[in-house]
Write an enzyme that holds these catalytic residues in place. Structure first.
Site, mmCIF file in Angstrom:
data_model
loop_
_atom_site.group_PDB
_atom_site.id
_atom_site.type_symbol
_atom_site.label_atom_id
_atom_site.label_comp_id
_atom_site.label_asym_id
_atom_site.label_seq_id
_atom_site.Cartn_x
_atom_site.Cartn_y
_atom_site.Cartn_z
ATOM 1 N N ASP A 297 0.844 -1.056 -0.234
ATOM 2 C CA ASP A 297 0.051 0.058 0.062
ATOM 3 C C ASP A 297 1.028 1.235 0.100
ATOM 4 O OD1 ASP A 297 -2.022 -1.795 0.446
ATOM 5 O OD2 ASP A 297 -2.827 -0.929 1.992
ATOM 6 N N HIS A 441 3.674 -2.163 3.214
ATOM 7 C CA HIS A 441 3.963 -0.976 2.308
ATOM 8 C C HIS A 441 5.320 -0.857 1.800
ATOM 9 C CE1 HIS A 441 1.006 -0.753 5.780
ATOM 10 N NE2 HIS A 441 0.209 0.341 5.219
#
Ligand code: ZN
Length: 490
Positions: A297, A441
């Protein structure tokens, strides 16, 4: 004359489009079984046309979200995905020590202020940075705090200016002469009707150096009524030096780049969007393998290229939930993701919690990001990861209307919190199961470091890496708009 023809043409187009829709609706209402293939074709092409129009509309007609200008340093992130305060903060780190320290200190203290208040909410702060006259760096933060306790979001802003050659942070008195500061103070007070009793020594703290003058940013509540929001006041150097009569002037330069101008390839992509392939067709399911979907993400960012190298070296596929604001400056990485067989999904434009947004704002967050991805890759992506994993029934209903589905996760290694490659590696290795969707991430170096060691180990343990759409389709047989998925079966 031409205009009249154009209008007629549009009218004919609209009429034919409406009649297609009418057939479909009538058909559904009467629940006629004997649907002819012609009607089905009409319905499909009408729906396809509608999708194209929507995406065009959102990218071209709406400039509410911009791609930030970040001329100074690299992006650093504070990313809090759990607890009372959900936060997404981006700030710069470069070669100017005083500037970096001031930015970090402001960001930390702003976060702390909200964390210490006994309310829940979503804090989102972003920045633009500019080089001015090759001598100064300006960092301008802007953000908002959303809370169910407040009727409106709180606007947050701060600005820092530094001299590049001396590596010093500049206060207004370091930059302007004493008489210029006096003139600026007087000008600000007069132009905004600020009473002497409300003025303190901080009035001129939030200033931005521009090529042709300075701009003051005044927050609401302190010097001005709450309802005013953030106010920007521009004062030219001519005016401040007394060369010219006091003259109000709006800031000419934009604070951020305008909506993307589409190049030929992007226009072509948008008018020829491919919907995602049926994921099941792409996967050969080996019954002995355990399936796993790695998701990344908040990117693309500066470590994403290295992550793509690692994925390629191991010949595995993953899913990237990209932020709209990050796309334009990393379009090459998006193309590489597609080329390497990864899936791209949307993660909103501004990383605000979907639960705090109006239907209109939420639609823009999803659709502008989706349109931006389509303009670069030519693929219409329907997977959306809500920021912080936050959703409610209203979000699901709107997702259904927009034709998108939501993908959360079953394993959170807390890489956003620990920033430790070892901890991220251990957490995923311990918690991964057949069918897991794993959150991480690609904006953190520690996460990419962890992947370098983790992926070969998981392959050895018998995992096969698939994209989220592949995983969900294998588990469920289909993907439904408006649904929220957490793993292969849940
Ligand atoms: Zn995120």
């Amino acid at each position: 004359m031409k205009k009249i023809f154009l209008k007629l043409f549009i009218l004919v187009l609209l009429l034919s489009f409406c009649s297609c829709k009418a057939i479909v609706e009538e058909d559904e209402e009467n629940k006629v079984e004997k649907t002819t293939s012609a009607v089905v074709e009409n319905k499909e092409s009408a729906e396809k046309e509608e999708d194209k129009l929507n995406l065009f509309e959102f990218l071209l007609a709406d400039d509410s979200f911009k791609t930030p200008t970040r001329d100074y340093g690299e992006e650093e992130y504070i990313n809090i995905n759990a607890g009372n305060i959900l936060a997404y903060i981006v700030y710069p780190k470069g070669s100017l020590k005083e500037l970096d320290a001031a930015c970090k200190e402001w960001v930390d203290s702003t976060l702390k202020q909200y964390q210490e208040e006994d309310i829940s909410g979503n804090l989102v702060i972003s920045y633009n940075s500019y080089l001015v006259n090759k001598s100064y760096v300006v960092v301008e933060f802007s953000g908002e705090f959303y809370s169910p306790n407040y009727a409106h979001p709180v606007s947050i802003s701060a600005a820092f200016n530094a001299n590049i050659s001396s590596d010093k942070l500049l206060k207004i008195g370091d930059f302007l002469k004493a008489e210029e500061v006096t003139r600026l103070r007087k000008y600000v007070m007069e132009s905004k009707n600020i009473e002497e009793e409300f003025v303190d020594e901080k009035l001129l703290d939030n200033f931005v150096i521009l090529p042709d003058g300075v701009e003051l940013i005044l927050g609401k509540g302190k010097y001005l009524p709450e309802s005013d929001g953030l106010v920007r006041i521009f004062a030219s150097y001519d005016m401040l030096s007394g060369d010219r009569e006091t003259k109000s002037q709006e800031r000419s330069s934009e604070t951020a780049k305008d909506t993307k101008n589409l190049n030929e390839k992007e226009q072509e992509n948008l008018s020829n969007i491919k919907t995602e392939e049926n994921p099941v067709k792409k996967v050969e399911i080996n019954k002995d393998k355990k399936l796993i979907a790695m998701t990344f993400d908040d990117g693309p960012g500066r470590y994403t290229a290295r992550l793509l190298d690692i994925l390629k070296k191991n010949n595995v596929k993953a899913t990237f939930f990209v932020l709209g604001s990050q796309i334009d400056s990393h379009s090459d990485l998006l193309l590489r993701m597609v080329e390497d067989g990864h899936e791209i999904g949307g993660h909103s434009w501004t990383h605000r919690s979907f639960n705090t947004l109006s239907d209109e704002e939420l639609t823009k967050e999803i659709m502008q990001t989706r349109a931006m991805i389509a303009s670069i890759t030519g693929i219409d992506t329907l997977s959306v990861r809500p920021p912080y994993g936050a959703y409610n029934d209203r979000v699901k209903d709107l997702g259904k209307e927009l034709g998108v589905h939501f993908v959360n996760w079953s394993v959170d290694p807390l890489d956003w919190k620990t920033r430790s490659a070892d901890k991220t590696y251990n957490a995923i290795k311990k918690d991964a199961r057949n069918g897991s969707i794993i959150l991480s991430h690609d904006i953190h170096k520690s996460t990419v470091d962890a992947m370098e060691r983790l992926i070969p180990i998981l392959l050895e343990e018998g995992y096969e890496f698939v994209t989220v759409s592949e995983l969900i389709t294998i588990g469920r047989g289909e993907i439904k708009a408006g649904e929220v998925y957490f793993s292969m079966k849940n």
